[in-house]
Write a protein that holds these residues in place. Structure first.
Motif, PDB file in Angstrom:
ATOM      1  N   ARG A 127       1.356  -1.068  -0.052  1.00 17.95           N
ATOM      2  CA  ARG A 127       0.240  -0.266   0.210  1.00 17.95           C
ATOM      3  C   ARG A 127       0.738   1.151   0.311  1.00 17.95           C
ATOM      4  O   ARG A 127       1.899   1.342   1.089  1.00 17.95           O
ATOM      5  CB  ARG A 127      -0.822   0.218   1.586  1.00 17.95           C
ATOM      6  CG  ARG A 127      -1.743  -1.523   1.238  1.00 17.95           C
ATOM      7  CD  ARG A 127      -3.092  -0.972   2.232  1.00 17.95           C
ATOM      8  NE  ARG A 127      -3.814  -2.139   2.183  1.00 17.95           N
ATOM      9  CZ  ARG A 127      -4.974  -1.878   3.282  1.00 17.95           C
ATOM     10  NH1 ARG A 127      -5.174  -1.392   3.438  1.00 17.95           N
ATOM     11  NH2 ARG A 127      -5.573  -2.772   3.108  1.00 17.95           N
ATOM     12  N   GLN A 128       0.969   2.236  -0.944  1.00 21.07           N
ATOM     13  CA  GLN A 128       1.818   3.613  -1.184  1.00 21.07           C
ATOM     14  C   GLN A 128       0.766   4.721  -0.948  1.00 21.07           C
ATOM     15  O   GLN A 128      -0.648   4.505  -1.040  1.00 21.07           O
ATOM     16  CB  GLN A 128       2.179   3.133  -2.471  1.00 21.07           C
ATOM     17  CG  GLN A 128       2.707   2.201  -3.205  1.00 21.07           C
ATOM     18  CD  GLN A 128       4.465   2.677  -2.836  1.00 21.07           C
ATOM     19  OE1 GLN A 128       4.244   2.694  -1.976  1.00 21.07           O
ATOM     20  NE2 GLN A 128       4.319   1.301  -2.966  1.00 21.07           N
ATOM     21  N   ARG A 129       1.148   5.337   0.611  1.00 23.58           N
ATOM     22  CA  ARG A 129       0.805   6.596   0.930  1.00 23.58           C
ATOM     23  C   ARG A 129       0.900   7.997   0.107  1.00 23.58           C
ATOM     24  O   ARG A 129       2.268   7.926   0.395  1.00 23.58           O
ATOM     25  CB  ARG A 129       0.907   6.759   2.615  1.00 23.58           C
ATOM     26  CG  ARG A 129      -0.565   5.635   2.852  1.00 23.58           C
ATOM     27  CD  ARG A 129       0.286   5.523   4.339  1.00 23.58           C
ATOM     28  NE  ARG A 129      -1.076   4.734   4.879  1.00 23.58           N
ATOM     29  CZ  ARG A 129      -0.587   3.271   5.524  1.00 23.58           C
ATOM     30  NH1 ARG A 129       0.088   2.753   4.313  1.00 23.58           N
ATOM     31  NH2 ARG A 129      -1.334   2.883   6.316  1.00 23.58           N
ATOM     32  N   ASP A 168      -8.054   5.099  -0.394  1.00 24.92           N
ATOM     33  CA  ASP A 168      -8.446   5.976   1.024  1.00 24.92           C
ATOM     34  C   ASP A 168      -7.931   7.843   0.118  1.00 24.92           C
ATOM     35  O   ASP A 168      -6.894   7.992  -0.467  1.00 24.92           O
ATOM     36  CB  ASP A 168      -7.414   5.930   2.386  1.00 24.92           C
ATOM     37  CG  ASP A 168      -8.259   6.715   3.442  1.00 24.92           C
ATOM     38  OD1 ASP A 168      -9.846   6.665   3.310  1.00 24.92           O
ATOM     39  OD2 ASP A 168      -7.138   6.913   4.330  1.00 24.92           O
ATOM     40  N   THR A 200      -2.904  12.792   1.796  1.00 25.61           N
ATOM     41  CA  THR A 200      -2.418  11.885   1.176  1.00 25.61           C
ATOM     42  C   THR A 200      -3.796  10.934   0.780  1.00 25.61           C
ATOM     43  O   THR A 200      -4.631  11.005   1.330  1.00 25.61           O
ATOM     44  CB  THR A 200      -2.592  11.576   2.978  1.00 25.61           C
ATOM     45  OG1 THR A 200      -1.924  11.621   3.990  1.00 25.61           O
ATOM     46  CG2 THR A 200      -2.077   9.794   2.980  1.00 25.61           C
ATOM     47  N   THR A 202      -4.034   6.990  -0.749  1.00 28.15           N
ATOM     48  CA  THR A 202      -3.256   6.079  -0.368  1.00 28.15           C
ATOM     49  C   THR A 202      -3.836   4.822  -1.209  1.00 28.15           C
ATOM     50  O   THR A 202      -5.294   4.550  -1.771  1.00 28.15           O
ATOM     51  CB  THR A 202      -3.838   5.476   0.977  1.00 28.15           C
ATOM     52  OG1 THR A 202      -3.834   5.898   2.055  1.00 28.15           O
ATOM     53  CG2 THR A 202      -3.766   3.731   1.513  1.00 28.15           C
TER      54      THR A 202
END
Length: 339
Positions: A127-129, A168, A200, A202
């Protein structure tokens, strides 16, 4: 007879001075209150129109977005001095400002190339933020504070990312401290605080996609070829030479494929799932080289049956254990990303 004793002029002046000092201490004057007035608060929102050029090897991504603010006065409008933190390249246009419904509304469009450290430790389950951070380049937190316009801030739902999906979106404000006043003579402390708006996004990968198997296909094929070597019985030196050539070629293919995957995913200090699979394959192929040498020595001393038995057992052990280890590595990465 007097009810109260007569107070002298000197005593009266002292009492009045004490009363005035007490009032000034408890109730500051207008000048004092002005120096301690609260900073101006402006609502700031963002709409991300597109995300693209996600390049892990270059530690960057590109984003286009609209930014707006609503303020009660024109003193410290955010759109005048706002900057994109960690941006390698920024351009903006379509800026406008007007007064509506008693507030000052400003809007500005940005196109930015932003630095981002991609984390592919659990690829393809990572998962990249992705963060877009904005900060005023002039006014510190004592003059201007961002209030996130969470209600109106969002992203374009038509954004399509190759192999990734947005799961997200968050927007919040935070205070960032710097160990300098940037030469501002009005700041007495040896540091300064600035209000920062942090967006942010996600994103998550769609699990074991075709991209994962493309990166590891050459490694799995090389390991399969190393298994074929166990069927080449080294009775003669020429057969042993062919077997060693096959294993060395397989090992070279794994090394080259590892370098290629690092060029795509980028280098990292930690071992990624892809790294672990490649290293495991290298260890198995090197072990197969050792088994081949032992098998050849057995044939030289005329223990051919024992050599055949060794190759059959090693074939079964290598096949089952390599598959099991890969299953454990992939499952561990999937569990780690879900935590």
């Amino acid at each position: 007879m007097y009810l109260f004793p007569i107070i002298s002029k000197n005593r009266l002046s002292i009492i009045l001075s004490l009363i005035i000092s007490f009032c000034l201490f408890c109730f500051p004057t207008t000048a004092q209150a002005a120096t301690e007035e609260s900073p101006e608060k402006c609502n700031v929102g963002i709409f991300i129109t597109s995300l693209y050029d996600l390049k892990p090897a270059l530690n960057s991504f590109r984003a286009n977005f609209w930014l707006w603010s609503t303020c009660q006065s024109e003193n410290n409008l955010p759109m005048k001095n706002i900057e994109v933190i960690q941006a390698q390249k920024v351009s903006s246009n379509l800026q406008f400002h007007e007064k509506k419904e008693g507030v000052y509304w400003s809007q500005r469009q940005f196109k930015a190339l932003i630095h981002h450290k991609w984390n592919y430790s659990n690829f393809p389950f990572e998962r990249q933020r992705i963060k877009i951070e904005l900060e005023d380049g002039v006014n510190d937190a004592s003059s201007l504070v961002y209030v996130p316009d969470i209600k109106n801030s969002t992203y374009n739902k038509r954004i399509k990312l190759d192999g990734l999906k947005i799961i997200d979106f968050q927007l919040h404000e935070q205070k960032v401290s710097y160990s300098t006043t940037f030469g501002n003579p009005s700041l007495l402390k040896p540091n300064s605080n600035y209000s920062r708006l942090v967006t942010t996004i996600t994103v998550a990968r769609n699990g074991l996609s075709g991209f994962f198997f493309k990166l590891n296909a050459a490694t799995y094929i090389a390991f399969a070829l190393s298994l074929v070597s166990f069927f080449l019985h080294p009775k003669q030196a020429s057969v042993f030479s062919a077997r060693m050539s096959l294993l060395v070629g397989s090992l070279f293919a794994v090394v080259v494929n590892l370098r290629a995957s690092q060029a795509i995913l980028g280098h990292t200090n930690s071992l990624t799932l892809v790294d672990k699979i490649h290293i495991t394959a290298m260890v198995y192929i090197f072990s197969a080289v050792t088994i081949s040498a032992i098998s050849f020595k057995m044939c030289e001393v005329r223990r051919e049956k024992l050599s055949l038995k060794l190759n059959k057992i090693c074939f079964l052990i290598f096949s089952i254990s390599f598959f099991t280890i890969n299953l454990i590595l992939i499952s561990s990465a999937a569990l780690a990303s879900s935590e």
